[in-house]
Scaffold this motif. Structure first.
Motif, mmCIF file in Angstrom:
data_model
loop_
_atom_site.group_PDB
_atom_site.id
_atom_site.type_symbol
_atom_site.label_atom_id
_atom_site.label_comp_id
_atom_site.label_asym_id
_atom_site.label_seq_id
_atom_site.Cartn_x
_atom_site.Cartn_y
_atom_site.Cartn_z
ATOM 1 N N LEU A 12 -33.912 -10.398 -41.189
ATOM 2 C CA LEU A 12 -34.080 -9.545 -39.969
ATOM 3 C C LEU A 12 -33.959 -8.222 -40.167
ATOM 4 O O LEU A 12 -33.052 -7.384 -41.225
ATOM 5 C CB LEU A 12 -32.839 -10.039 -39.374
ATOM 6 C CG LEU A 12 -32.973 -11.710 -38.906
ATOM 7 C CD1 LEU A 12 -32.261 -11.934 -38.833
ATOM 8 C CD2 LEU A 12 -33.913 -11.389 -37.334
ATOM 9 N N THR A 13 -34.360 -7.250 -39.206
ATOM 10 C CA THR A 13 -34.156 -6.049 -38.287
ATOM 11 C C THR A 13 -33.245 -6.022 -37.722
ATOM 12 O O THR A 13 -33.203 -6.878 -36.966
ATOM 13 C CB THR A 13 -35.037 -5.069 -39.138
ATOM 14 O OG1 THR A 13 -35.950 -4.990 -37.352
ATOM 15 C CG2 THR A 13 -35.724 -5.342 -40.170
ATOM 16 N N GLY A 14 -32.202 -4.635 -37.544
ATOM 17 C CA GLY A 14 -31.498 -4.470 -36.659
ATOM 18 C C GLY A 14 -30.728 -3.344 -36.576
ATOM 19 O O GLY A 14 -30.537 -2.860 -37.559
ATOM 20 N N ARG A 15 -29.892 -2.654 -35.407
ATOM 21 C CA ARG A 15 -29.022 -1.459 -35.173
ATOM 22 C C ARG A 15 -27.849 -2.388 -35.777
ATOM 23 O O ARG A 15 -27.675 -3.264 -35.682
ATOM 24 C CB ARG A 15 -28.725 -0.940 -34.285
ATOM 25 C CG ARG A 15 -30.401 -0.885 -33.682
ATOM 26 C CD ARG A 15 -29.580 -0.108 -32.717
ATOM 27 N NE ARG A 15 -29.053 -0.316 -31.303
ATOM 28 C CZ ARG A 15 -28.185 -0.011 -30.073
ATOM 29 N NH1 ARG A 15 -28.003 1.389 -30.470
ATOM 30 N NH2 ARG A 15 -27.798 -1.180 -29.667
ATOM 31 N N ARG A 71 -19.925 -8.261 -27.393
ATOM 32 C CA ARG A 71 -21.537 -8.186 -27.522
ATOM 33 C C ARG A 71 -21.973 -6.871 -27.289
ATOM 34 O O ARG A 71 -22.368 -6.406 -27.774
ATOM 35 C CB ARG A 71 -22.420 -9.452 -27.527
ATOM 36 C CG ARG A 71 -23.455 -9.667 -27.911
ATOM 37 C CD ARG A 71 -24.181 -10.673 -27.589
ATOM 38 N NE ARG A 71 -24.958 -10.324 -26.308
ATOM 39 C CZ ARG A 71 -25.716 -9.983 -24.877
ATOM 40 N NH1 ARG A 71 -25.932 -9.024 -26.473
ATOM 41 N NH2 ARG A 71 -25.724 -9.730 -24.149
ATOM 42 N N THR A 72 -21.430 -6.831 -25.637
ATOM 43 C CA THR A 72 -22.061 -5.502 -25.122
ATOM 44 C C THR A 72 -21.595 -4.281 -25.283
ATOM 45 O O THR A 72 -21.612 -3.099 -24.556
ATOM 46 C CB THR A 72 -22.260 -5.616 -23.489
ATOM 47 O OG1 THR A 72 -21.018 -6.495 -22.735
ATOM 48 C CG2 THR A 72 -23.670 -7.144 -23.530
ATOM 49 N N LYS A 126 -21.395 -6.026 -33.799
ATOM 50 C CA LYS A 126 -21.101 -6.970 -33.180
ATOM 51 C C LYS A 126 -21.804 -8.122 -32.624
ATOM 52 O O LYS A 126 -20.524 -9.164 -32.222
ATOM 53 C CB LYS A 126 -21.617 -6.481 -31.835
ATOM 54 C CG LYS A 126 -20.727 -4.773 -31.914
ATOM 55 C CD LYS A 126 -20.968 -4.327 -30.309
ATOM 56 C CE LYS A 126 -22.070 -3.753 -29.993
ATOM 57 N NZ LYS A 126 -22.485 -2.707 -29.198
ATOM 58 N N TRP A 127 -23.075 -8.507 -33.009
ATOM 59 C CA TRP A 127 -23.008 -9.705 -33.808
ATOM 60 C C TRP A 127 -22.223 -10.612 -34.410
ATOM 61 O O TRP A 127 -21.481 -11.901 -34.397
ATOM 62 C CB TRP A 127 -24.443 -10.369 -33.804
ATOM 63 C CG TRP A 127 -25.308 -11.435 -34.447
ATOM 64 C CD1 TRP A 127 -25.079 -12.656 -33.507
ATOM 65 C CD2 TRP A 127 -24.444 -12.193 -35.452
ATOM 66 N NE1 TRP A 127 -25.957 -13.339 -34.200
ATOM 67 C CE2 TRP A 127 -24.915 -13.388 -35.536
ATOM 68 C CE3 TRP A 127 -24.067 -11.684 -36.912
ATOM 69 C CZ2 TRP A 127 -25.887 -14.136 -36.624
ATOM 70 C CZ3 TRP A 127 -24.664 -12.174 -37.881
ATOM 71 C CH2 TRP A 127 -25.054 -14.035 -37.849
ATOM 72 N N GLU A 133 -24.499 -1.598 -35.733
ATOM 73 C CA GLU A 133 -23.811 -1.939 -34.521
ATOM 74 C C GLU A 133 -23.897 -3.012 -33.915
ATOM 75 O O GLU A 133 -22.946 -3.465 -33.745
ATOM 76 C CB GLU A 133 -24.277 -0.534 -33.210
ATOM 77 C CG GLU A 133 -22.772 -0.686 -32.414
ATOM 78 C CD GLU A 133 -22.795 0.763 -31.419
ATOM 79 O OE1 GLU A 133 -22.948 0.402 -30.333
ATOM 80 O OE2 GLU A 133 -23.197 1.309 -32.441
ATOM 81 N N ASP A 134 -25.562 -3.192 -33.610
ATOM 82 C CA ASP A 134 -25.717 -4.661 -32.696
ATOM 83 C C ASP A 134 -25.086 -5.796 -33.791
ATOM 84 O O ASP A 134 -24.553 -6.494 -33.393
ATOM 85 C CB ASP A 134 -27.332 -4.984 -32.637
ATOM 86 C CG ASP A 134 -27.410 -4.162 -31.288
ATOM 87 O OD1 ASP A 134 -26.775 -3.656 -30.596
ATOM 88 O OD2 ASP A 134 -28.545 -4.096 -31.537
ATOM 89 N N LEU A 135 -25.745 -5.684 -35.223
ATOM 90 C CA LEU A 135 -24.892 -6.714 -36.253
ATOM 91 C C LEU A 135 -23.926 -7.014 -36.587
ATOM 92 O O LEU A 135 -22.901 -8.088 -36.757
ATOM 93 C CB LEU A 135 -25.671 -6.497 -37.326
ATOM 94 C CG LEU A 135 -27.145 -6.384 -37.727
ATOM 95 C CD1 LEU A 135 -27.844 -6.174 -39.688
ATOM 96 C CD2 LEU A 135 -26.861 -8.110 -37.820
#
Lengths: 434, 180, 170
Positions: free
Chosen positions: B11-14, B150-151, B20-21, B16-18
């Motif tokens: 998986l790729t992602g920022r 999350r946001t 928060k996830w 920050e998103d990871l």
């Protein structure tokens, strides 16, 4: 970082060097009538050998916000003192500001595990001041709801006590069973807790259609589940070792301290207000008062477990005896008019409005009424000055008094057992601090 | 070894998103049961409502191990300093759910003994209405909080972000910053 | 309604150990003098009233015209003690008048150790001082609290509802 002061001064357990004689005796649990320190009792270690530790008010095993301060020597509890008031809500003051019809909303939030009993005792006191007689169906409905509430309350006790002693599956089971009863309560009263269902003059609404099937279903499931608990806990060696001989108290000590309920019965004294000073229609139903013989935690566990069985027995009889009729007294002074009348009659509308805004007036006088709640004698002392609000409303919470037996029951125990002893008293802090 | 060798389970992602996830899916609440609401909070954690579905069944007794405080019940004047002390002991990032009307606004007990809203003591993220809120309501407010996590920002302290009731938070933050 | 307390019908104003008594809704109430209070509770103890179920107070400041038997002086405070005899299943209530100028009363802790917390609560809520009490400190309110909340001249403490941080009106 500034942290506000959380010390409570003299309310706390003080070092021995700063504790007066009789106060010290109380904290070591010597409740017998000894006016002065007897010679030779001072064999206890000095302040340097012991340690005062603080348990709570934020602690998972203190059933809310109880704070227990204990003086320890090694693992042994030498003395302890419950510090409370962390949930003081000013309910007795609030009760003076609410009308008699609004009163149960206030009292129901005291003992939040068995809210219906608080409403019941408030309503009984009001009705005694008013001197009105209830229709039979209203009284039987009250009994039905209260016994169901007693079952859910004892189940929650089994759950939390199990959790405190490490039997976590008991906690899951207990709350599962409670959901069944709460679903029925929600159907009848509209709320899972804090129902405001029992009101002066009867109950809020009649039982809904199909209530008998719902109750029968609960009564069908419960005995099997209770047998499961027996298998899970009663015969289990770990459970027995953790509870037998822990937190022992005698009848004399209970009576001297005013302790009632399962704790008093565990010492072998068959005192149950339902049987000994019957209220509602408890003189018309057949049930046993469960007593123990050793006064220890295991006895209290067994009593609470078997009281559920007795409640089932009582509810079966209530189902047989439930009459048709009114669910509240047809006294214009106390009862609002039926909903249908409000649409067609202006007077009924005014009457309805007046009852819910001004409330009804209650003759002058003062009464004390007591009922047997799952924790002991729940009393209500009420003074009326003839207006529509109580002049003084005092609730005698059983947990408040039972908690005073803690220093006695905990004396000499190991710190690991302290949790078992606190849990066995079953204190509901909302009722202790009010 | 380059990325071309990794053709599955990837998986790729920022970052920050990871982060928060991850935070969102394992919020550990501190047990802060005070009154009636605490019983409903326990029901929520028990089998029937099963808070474990949201990765939240671990109620930590120590505030040091928790990142969510569910203030379940009325806060008395005597309890208020204790509550603040527990909150101060929790590690950032931390969130607060005010469960029930008593914690949110004092509820029906507008009198000398009860703090009229826990937001006067700690910043509150989610207010949960009801007296007591049913387990469904509590779960809804928990899911609302998850969405906030999350946001929301991950690094900014929430005091600056203006979480909770703004007036109180500002006052309290100033007080905390004062040297002892 | 059935008489839950099992009290026999007794004539009004009968003396119980020398103190005037009355029936309130069928419940027996005794009104001792403050000086006789400790002795009376002791005598009742010997009569079998071994359990002190409840001890509380009441503030009658705005309601001084309340009904009391002849010979009892009305005072601002009252301490109300509910006693129970478990073998005869009877209850009795003791109401002692406590003057505002000197709100003090002997503690019955020696007879009924269970009243320790109740007397502390009454002290906390009404400011009635119980002499001879081993540990008379506040119990429900914080230690540095000023005033006694259940006194009638203590404010209710209601504060107006404020909506802070609410969105402005459109």
């Amino acid at each position: 970082m500034t942290v506000a002061e959380t010390s409570e001064g003299d309310q706390e357990l003080l070092p021995k060097s700063r504790t007066a004689g009789v106060e010290y005796l109380r904290e070591v649990g010597a409740v017998l009538r000894i006016p002065h320190l007897p010679e030779g009792i001072e064999e206890v270690p000095t302040d340097h050998d012991t340690m005062i530790i603080n348990m709570g008010p934020q602690h998972p095993s203190t059933h809310g916000v109880l704070r227990v301060m204990m003086e320890l020597q090694g693992e042994t509890v030498l003395r302890c003192k419950p510090v409370m008031g962390y949930l003081h809500t000013g309910m007795e003051k609030t009760g003076e500001e609410l009308t008699y019809l609004q009163g149960p909303t206030n009292t129901t939030r005291m003992d939040y595990i068995s809210p219906l009993f608080n409403e019941l005792v408030f309503s009984l006191a009001t009705e005694k001041l008013l001197d009105i007689e209830l229709p039979p169906r209203a009284t039987w409905i009250r009994m039905l709801m209260c016994e169901l509430n007693r079952m859910s309350s004892q189940v929650v006790w089994l759950a939390t006590n199990g959790m405190d002693l490490g039997a976590v599956s008991m906690m899951i089971y207990g709350f599962r069973e409670r959901e069944m009863i709460l679903a029925f309560f929600e159907k009848v009263t509209g709320l899972r807790m804090n129902h405001n269902y029992i009101r002066p003059g009867g109950v809020a609404v009649d039982l809904p259609e199909g209530w008998r099937d719902d109750v029968l279903k609960i009564l069908e499931v419960f005995p099997q589940r209770l047998d499961e608990y027996d298998t899970l806990l009663t015969g289990q060696p770990i459970w027995q070792e953790r509870t037998q001989g822990v937190g022992v108290i005698t009848t004399e000590e209970c009576l001297a301290l005013g302790v009632t309920g399962p704790i008093l019965r565990s010492t072998g004294m068959p005192w149950d207000l339902r049987r000994d000073q019957p209220y509602l229609y408890y003189d018309q139903v057949d049930f046993d008062v469960i007593v123990g013989s050793y006064g220890d935690t295991f006895d209290r566990y067994a009593i609470r477990l078997n009281e559920i069985r007795e409640s089932i027995k009582i509810i079966h009889q209530i189902l047989d005896k439930m009459p048709q009729g009114d669910y509240r007294v047809q006294d214009k002074k106390v009862t609002p008019p039926p909903r249908a009348r409000i649409d067609e009659s202006m007077e009924a509308l005014i009457h309805h409005f007046k009852i819910f805004t001004e409330g009804f007036r209650v003759p002058e006088g003062e009464v004390y009424v007591a009922v047997e709640s799952p924790r002991g004698e729940l009393g209500c002392y009420m003074v009326s000055d003839g207006s529509s609000k109580p002049y003084r409303m005092h609730i005698r919470g059983p947990s408040f008094v039972n908690l005073q037996a803690l220093p006695h029951m905990i004396r000499g125990a190991l710190i690991a057992d302290a949790v078992a002893v606190i849990s066995t008293i079953d204190p509901i802090m909302g009722e202790v601090d009010r | 070894m380059g990325l071309e060798d990794l053709n599955h389970n990837f998986l790729t992602g920022r970052i920050e998103d990871l982060v928060k996830w991850a935070r969102r899916n394992s919020v550990w609440p501190a047990t802060f049961g005070l009154a009636c609401c605490a019983i409903e909070m326990m029901s929520t954690g028990a089998a029937h409502f099963d808070l474990a579905r949201f990765g939240m069944e671990v109620f930590r007794a120590s505030p040091r191990q928790a990142d969510l405080m569910i203030v379940a019940g009325r806060v008395s004047q005597k309890m208020a300093p204790v509550l603040r002390q527990v909150y101060d002991q929790m590690m950032e990032p931390k969130w607060v759910i005010s469960m029930g009307v008593c914690a949110s606004s004092g509820g029906m007990f507008n009198n000398y003994a009860i703090v009229q809203g826990v937001d006067q003591i700690v910043p509150v993220d989610v207010y949960s209405p009801g007296c007591p809120p049913g387990p469904e309501t509590l779960m809804h407010s928990i899911l609302t909080l998850h969405e906030l996590i999350r946001t929301g920002e991950i690094t900014k302290r929430r005091g600056a972000a203006g979480a909770g009731a703004g007036v109180h938070v500002t006052e309290r933050r100033v007080a905390v910053a004062t040297p002892h | 309604m059935d008489e839950p307390d099992g009290q026999p019908a007794e004539d009004e104003a009968e003396l119980v150990h020398g103190a005037p008594s009355a029936l309130s809704r069928g419940q027996l109430v005794v009104f001792p003098e403050r000086a006789d209070y400790l002795d009376l509770v002791g005598l009742l103890y010997d009569d079998g009233y071994r359990v002190c179920v409840d001890l509380t107070g009441a503030d009658y400041q705005p309601y001084m015209e309340r009904e009391l038997p002849a010979g009892v002086t009305r005072e601002r405070f009252e301490v109300v003690v509910n006693l129970l005899a478990t073998d005869t299943r009877r209850r009795i209530r003791v109401r002692v008048q406590v003057p505002e100028a000197d709100p003090a009363l002997p503690s019955i802790f020696q007879l009924h150790p269970g009243t320790e917390a109740m007397e502390r609560e009454t002290y906390d809520m009404f400011g009635v001082v119980f002499t001879g009490h081993p540990d008379l400190s506040r119990i429900l309110m914080p230690d540095d609290w000023e005033g006694h909340p259940l006194r009638k001249d203590f404010g209710f403490g209601r504060i107006p509802v404020q909506f802070k941080g609410a969105p402005p009106a459109r």
